[in-house]
Every structure is written in C-alpha cells, then in structure tokens.
Design a protein around this motif. Sequence first.
Motif, PDB file in Angstrom:
ATOM      1  N   LYS A  33       8.027  62.903 141.984  1.00 26.49           N
ATOM      2  CA  LYS A  33       6.652  62.469 141.741  1.00 26.49           C
ATOM      3  C   LYS A  33       6.405  61.088 142.329  1.00 26.49           C
ATOM      4  CE  LYS A  33       6.229  65.283 137.567  1.00 26.49           C
ATOM      5  NZ  LYS A  33       5.984  65.308 136.113  1.00 26.49           N
ATOM      6  N   LEU A  34       5.131  60.742 142.427  1.00 26.30           N
ATOM      7  CA  LEU A  34       4.736  59.460 143.004  1.00 26.30           C
ATOM      8  C   LEU A  34       5.388  58.297 142.270  1.00 26.30           C
ATOM      9  CD1 LEU A  34       2.994  57.920 145.056  1.00 26.30           C
ATOM     10  CD2 LEU A  34       1.102  58.037 143.411  1.00 26.30           C
ATOM     11  N   VAL A  92       8.686  57.460 143.788  1.00 30.26           N
ATOM     12  CA  VAL A  92       8.530  56.750 145.058  1.00 30.26           C
ATOM     13  C   VAL A  92       8.187  55.289 144.802  1.00 30.26           C
ATOM     14  CG1 VAL A  92       7.208  56.607 147.208  1.00 30.26           C
ATOM     15  CG2 VAL A  92       7.816  58.846 146.272  1.00 30.26           C
ATOM     16  N   GLU A  93       7.283  55.054 143.854  1.00 35.08           N
ATOM     17  CA  GLU A  93       6.905  53.677 143.520  1.00 35.08           C
ATOM     18  C   GLU A  93       8.085  52.901 142.953  1.00 35.08           C
ATOM     19  OE1 GLU A  93       3.590  54.250 140.927  1.00 35.08           O
ATOM     20  OE2 GLU A  93       2.157  54.469 142.586  1.00 35.08           O
ATOM     21  N   LYS A 124       9.575  61.680 154.243  1.00 34.95           N
ATOM     22  CA  LYS A 124       8.377  61.203 153.543  1.00 34.95           C
ATOM     23  C   LYS A 124       8.604  59.815 152.945  1.00 34.95           C
ATOM     24  CE  LYS A 124       5.340  64.555 153.916  1.00 34.95           C
ATOM     25  NZ  LYS A 124       4.002  64.317 154.506  1.00 34.95           N
ATOM     26  N   GLU A 181       6.753  56.176 153.761  1.00 36.72           N
ATOM     27  CA  GLU A 181       6.161  55.287 152.759  1.00 36.72           C
ATOM     28  C   GLU A 181       6.699  53.866 152.879  1.00 36.72           C
ATOM     29  OE1 GLU A 181       3.700  55.748 150.490  1.00 36.72           O
ATOM     30  OE2 GLU A 181       3.381  57.660 151.525  1.00 36.72           O
TER      31      GLU A 181
END
Length: 224
Positions: free
Chosen positions: A60-61, A64-65, A94, A98
């Motif tokens: 999930k995002l 990544v954060e 991906k 980012e």
Amino acid sequence: MSFLYIVATPIGNLEDISFRALRILKEVDFILAEDTRKTLKLLNFYNIRKPLVSYFQHSKLAKVEYILNLLNQGKNLALVSDAGTPGINDPGGKLIEEVVKNFGDKAQIVPIPGPNAAIAALSISGFNTDRFLFLGYPPHKKGRKKVFDEISKSRYPVVIYESVHRITKTLNELSGFENIKDRKVVVARELTKKFETIYRGGISEIAPQIEKEKLGEFVLIINK
C-alpha cells in the motif's frame, strides 16, 4: 545523502552472488524484500543480520511512504527481489520511480548487478543475441494474442517468462502462428537449481516433454 542499492540476488543457486552484493547487504540499514521469508534464507546462508522491510507488488501507499521516510532520515537501503535483478519484470521498478520523483539527486540509486534469468538463458541459447526482445510474462487473458502477434513479427529472438501452470498452453498457442511454429526455441527450466533442464528444438518437439513437468519456472526464447 542516502543511498538506495538495487541488489541482484541468486535466481536459484545461493552461491551466485557477488562479493560486492554481500558487502552492501551487510552495510545497509534496512533491506527491502519482496518476500522476507525467501530473503531470510539467503541472509541466513551468509550469516547476515539486518532488519527486513516487506515491499511487494500490492504494497500500500503507506508502505511506500514509510520507505521514502527512511531515505529522508538518511538511512541506506538495499532493494532485493525474490530472485534476480530488481526492477526487471518486478514491482521494484515502481519504488525506484517514486524515489526518483521524490528525491531527485538527494538520494543516490546504485545498481549492484548480478543474476538475471533472461540473460542466463540467452547466454546458453546458441542464437544470435546481439539484439533481442524481452516481453516478460505474457498476459493471462486481455492482450495475450497481441503479445504473441508481436512475437510472430519480431526480427530478433524473443524472451518471455512463463509458469509451470501455463507453459504448455503458451507453447500450444505459439505453435498456432504460421511463422512461429517452425522456429527453433530454447526453454530453460529451473535455471541454476538442482533440476535445471534445457530443452532445444522446435515447439512440436519439446512441448510433449515439457507437458510432463509439474514444477518450475521457465524462460522461453523464440529464435527469429
């Protein structure tokens, strides 16, 4: 400046890893792994103790954060996939995108090269591989025929990946193309592992042999 190392790991035989890759894995603050259980086997083999962070296709995002925040804190990270080179037919691409978008020159992305199943198969194919087309895994449904049509029109050897569950179906579908069915192909099964097998010949010759296989990952090279 923080560093994100893109570390290639073995595709089967755990001895297929560079001294540099091992050094980097020992030095970084965290290792980002597609499957932490598989990566732990490699780390245990080389007695490496580092915190693992799970990062895979459906992360999930928030994950990544979290990773971006580690870099922002100045932490050095190593990204590994289950096998081979991250970012090549792999969700790691991906994350790299980012990092480039969010950090620019503030985070250095460093490749640590090594194993790759497609390149390993090409190296023993016996085909002219000065140029080749890599298409990864064919789609299961939508766009599948389009990919096969692209293969039929290619002027260069084409490399695709396939699972044991679909390799026979893929070979049968490819043999339905008039300008593919008589081409020479190489199929590499379980590269670098105990049951590594290389099949050579026409599709009609090798398909019956492969149909008997119940396990394995496959690299299929269709000559031009």
